[in-house]
Design a protein around this motif. Sequence first.
Motif, PDB file in Angstrom:
ATOM      1  N   GLU A   1       0.813  -1.248  -0.033  1.00 21.63           N
ATOM      2  CA  GLU A   1       0.234  -0.060   0.023  1.00 21.63           C
ATOM      3  C   GLU A   1       0.925   1.172  -0.056  1.00 21.63           C
ATOM      4  O   GLU A   1       0.656   2.425  -0.691  1.00 21.63           O
ATOM      5  CB  GLU A   1      -0.846  -0.015   1.319  1.00 21.63           C
ATOM      6  CG  GLU A   1      -1.958  -1.203   1.389  1.00 21.63           C
ATOM      7  CD  GLU A   1      -2.668  -1.488   2.387  1.00 21.63           C
ATOM      8  OE1 GLU A   1      -3.568  -2.092   2.911  1.00 21.63           O
ATOM      9  OE2 GLU A   1      -2.049  -0.939   3.629  1.00 21.63           O
TER      10      GLU A   1
ATOM     11  N   LYS B   1      -5.799  -0.637  -7.450  1.00 23.20           N
ATOM     12  CA  LYS B   1      -6.893   0.127  -6.708  1.00 23.20           C
ATOM     13  C   LYS B   1      -7.270  -0.232  -5.293  1.00 23.20           C
ATOM     14  O   LYS B   1      -7.676   0.347  -4.642  1.00 23.20           O
ATOM     15  CB  LYS B   1      -8.223  -0.074  -7.670  1.00 23.20           C
ATOM     16  CG  LYS B   1      -7.777   0.802  -8.970  1.00 23.20           C
ATOM     17  CD  LYS B   1      -8.826   0.594 -10.200  1.00 23.20           C
ATOM     18  CE  LYS B   1      -8.737   1.323 -11.455  1.00 23.20           C
ATOM     19  NZ  LYS B   1      -9.929   1.372 -12.277  1.00 23.20           N
ATOM     20  N   GLN B   2      -7.132  -1.677  -5.141  1.00 17.96           N
ATOM     21  CA  GLN B   2      -7.806  -2.294  -3.813  1.00 17.96           C
ATOM     22  C   GLN B   2      -6.579  -1.913  -2.951  1.00 17.96           C
ATOM     23  O   GLN B   2      -7.042  -1.482  -2.032  1.00 17.96           O
ATOM     24  CB  GLN B   2      -7.831  -3.755  -3.990  1.00 17.96           C
ATOM     25  CG  GLN B   2      -8.204  -4.426  -2.757  1.00 17.96           C
ATOM     26  CD  GLN B   2      -9.391  -4.107  -2.425  1.00 17.96           C
ATOM     27  OE1 GLN B   2     -10.480  -3.893  -3.068  1.00 17.96           O
ATOM     28  NE2 GLN B   2      -9.668  -3.742  -1.093  1.00 17.96           N
ATOM     29  N   ARG B   3      -5.200  -1.811  -3.140  1.00 18.22           N
ATOM     30  CA  ARG B   3      -4.259  -1.485  -2.393  1.00 18.22           C
ATOM     31  C   ARG B   3      -4.510  -0.059  -1.811  1.00 18.22           C
ATOM     32  O   ARG B   3      -4.439   0.402  -0.816  1.00 18.22           O
ATOM     33  CB  ARG B   3      -2.866  -1.588  -2.898  1.00 18.22           C
ATOM     34  CG  ARG B   3      -2.413  -2.924  -3.205  1.00 18.22           C
ATOM     35  CD  ARG B   3      -1.177  -3.144  -3.789  1.00 18.22           C
ATOM     36  NE  ARG B   3      -0.677  -4.448  -4.273  1.00 18.22           N
ATOM     37  CZ  ARG B   3       0.194  -4.904  -4.900  1.00 18.22           C
ATOM     38  NH1 ARG B   3       1.181  -3.988  -5.229  1.00 18.22           N
ATOM     39  NH2 ARG B   3       0.385  -5.964  -5.140  1.00 18.22           N
ATOM     40  N   LEU B   4      -4.930   1.058  -2.966  1.00 11.39           N
ATOM     41  CA  LEU B   4      -5.098   2.247  -2.725  1.00 11.39           C
ATOM     42  C   LEU B   4      -6.409   2.588  -1.629  1.00 11.39           C
ATOM     43  O   LEU B   4      -6.389   3.318  -0.885  1.00 11.39           O
ATOM     44  CB  LEU B   4      -5.271   3.256  -3.930  1.00 11.39           C
ATOM     45  CG  LEU B   4      -3.915   3.103  -4.844  1.00 11.39           C
ATOM     46  CD1 LEU B   4      -4.132   3.658  -5.935  1.00 11.39           C
ATOM     47  CD2 LEU B   4      -2.849   4.057  -3.930  1.00 11.39           C
ATOM     48  N   LYS B   5      -7.384   1.794  -2.145  1.00 16.75           N
ATOM     49  CA  LYS B   5      -8.479   1.944  -1.254  1.00 16.75           C
ATOM     50  C   LYS B   5      -8.339   1.525   0.156  1.00 16.75           C
ATOM     51  O   LYS B   5      -8.828   2.197   0.880  1.00 16.75           O
ATOM     52  CB  LYS B   5      -9.504   0.847  -1.887  1.00 16.75           C
ATOM     53  CG  LYS B   5     -10.979   0.796  -1.199  1.00 16.75           C
ATOM     54  CD  LYS B   5     -12.009   0.129  -2.020  1.00 16.75           C
ATOM     55  CE  LYS B   5     -13.269   0.049  -1.230  1.00 16.75           C
ATOM     56  NZ  LYS B   5     -14.274  -1.019  -1.936  1.00 16.75           N
ATOM     57  N   SER B   6      -7.277   0.437   0.371  1.00 16.00           N
ATOM     58  CA  SER B   6      -7.227   0.000   1.729  1.00 16.00           C
ATOM     59  C   SER B   6      -6.392   1.067   2.462  1.00 16.00           C
ATOM     60  O   SER B   6      -6.722   1.236   3.623  1.00 16.00           O
ATOM     61  CB  SER B   6      -6.497  -1.352   1.565  1.00 16.00           C
ATOM     62  OG  SER B   6      -6.185  -1.794   2.828  1.00 16.00           O
TER      63      SER B   6
ATOM     64  N   LYS C   1      -6.344   4.320   1.864  1.00 15.22           N
ATOM     65  CA  LYS C   1      -7.202   5.422   2.002  1.00 15.22           C
ATOM     66  C   LYS C   1      -8.257   5.283   3.381  1.00 15.22           C
ATOM     67  O   LYS C   1      -8.337   5.820   4.210  1.00 15.22           O
ATOM     68  CB  LYS C   1      -8.143   5.699   0.889  1.00 15.22           C
ATOM     69  CG  LYS C   1      -7.604   6.125  -0.373  1.00 15.22           C
ATOM     70  CD  LYS C   1      -8.251   6.535  -1.468  1.00 15.22           C
ATOM     71  CE  LYS C   1      -8.990   5.419  -2.165  1.00 15.22           C
ATOM     72  NZ  LYS C   1      -9.668   5.667  -3.335  1.00 15.22           N
ATOM     73  N   ARG C   2      -8.560   3.999   3.468  1.00 17.94           N
ATOM     74  CA  ARG C   2      -9.591   3.388   4.537  1.00 17.94           C
ATOM     75  C   ARG C   2      -8.676   3.551   5.816  1.00 17.94           C
ATOM     76  O   ARG C   2      -9.096   4.071   6.764  1.00 17.94           O
ATOM     77  CB  ARG C   2     -10.105   2.301   4.404  1.00 17.94           C
ATOM     78  CG  ARG C   2     -10.839   1.745   5.561  1.00 17.94           C
ATOM     79  CD  ARG C   2     -11.447   0.375   5.193  1.00 17.94           C
ATOM     80  NE  ARG C   2     -10.397  -0.907   4.817  1.00 17.94           N
ATOM     81  CZ  ARG C   2      -9.560  -1.242   5.638  1.00 17.94           C
ATOM     82  NH1 ARG C   2      -9.377  -0.950   7.059  1.00 17.94           N
ATOM     83  NH2 ARG C   2      -8.751  -2.072   5.223  1.00 17.94           N
TER      84      ARG C   2
ATOM     85  N   LYS D   1      -9.985  10.916   1.567  1.00 18.34           N
ATOM     86  CA  LYS D   1     -10.767  10.804   0.870  1.00 18.34           C
ATOM     87  C   LYS D   1     -10.841  10.396  -0.611  1.00 18.34           C
ATOM     88  O   LYS D   1     -11.650   9.898  -1.218  1.00 18.34           O
ATOM     89  CB  LYS D   1     -11.719  12.111   0.686  1.00 18.34           C
ATOM     90  CG  LYS D   1     -12.461  12.629   2.082  1.00 18.34           C
ATOM     91  CD  LYS D   1     -12.987  13.635   2.097  1.00 18.34           C
ATOM     92  CE  LYS D   1     -13.787  14.182   3.355  1.00 18.34           C
ATOM     93  NZ  LYS D   1     -14.409  15.380   3.234  1.00 18.34           N
ATOM     94  N   ASN D   2      -9.562  10.300  -0.817  1.00 12.06           N
ATOM     95  CA  ASN D   2      -8.791  10.103  -2.125  1.00 12.06           C
ATOM     96  C   ASN D   2      -7.501   9.740  -2.032  1.00 12.06           C
ATOM     97  O   ASN D   2      -6.647   9.865  -0.955  1.00 12.06           O
ATOM     98  CB  ASN D   2      -9.107  11.255  -3.390  1.00 12.06           C
ATOM     99  CG  ASN D   2      -8.514  12.523  -2.871  1.00 12.06           C
ATOM    100  OD1 ASN D   2      -7.288  12.527  -2.548  1.00 12.06           O
ATOM    101  ND2 ASN D   2      -9.342  13.570  -2.607  1.00 12.06           N
ATOM    102  N   SER D   3      -6.967   9.226  -3.140  1.00 11.35           N
ATOM    103  CA  SER D   3      -5.706   8.723  -3.202  1.00 11.35           C
ATOM    104  C   SER D   3      -4.373   9.779  -2.803  1.00 11.35           C
ATOM    105  O   SER D   3      -3.516   9.690  -2.207  1.00 11.35           O
ATOM    106  CB  SER D   3      -5.176   8.003  -4.109  1.00 11.35           C
ATOM    107  OG  SER D   3      -5.965   6.875  -4.462  1.00 11.35           O
TER     108      SER D   3
END
Length: 64
Positions: A8, A36-41, A43-44, A49-51
């Motif tokens: 990540e 995208k999944q790594r970035l989503k994780s 971010k969470r 709110k965004n990358s």
Amino acid sequence: MSRVEGTEMEALQLVKNGILVKEIADGVGVSEGAIKQRLKSAKRKLGAKNSTQAATIAMEYRLI
């Protein structure tokens, strides 16, 4: 804040440098969906709110 994993952080570092998701995926040999999944994780975990915001937070915490 949950622990941000190495993959990540790598994705966030590349986003910080202005690299597109497709280019990141091609460069590390995984699918765009995986990036995208790594970035989503990330971010969470960082509460972003965004990358771009996630990369900024990671820099503030000296993670990248």
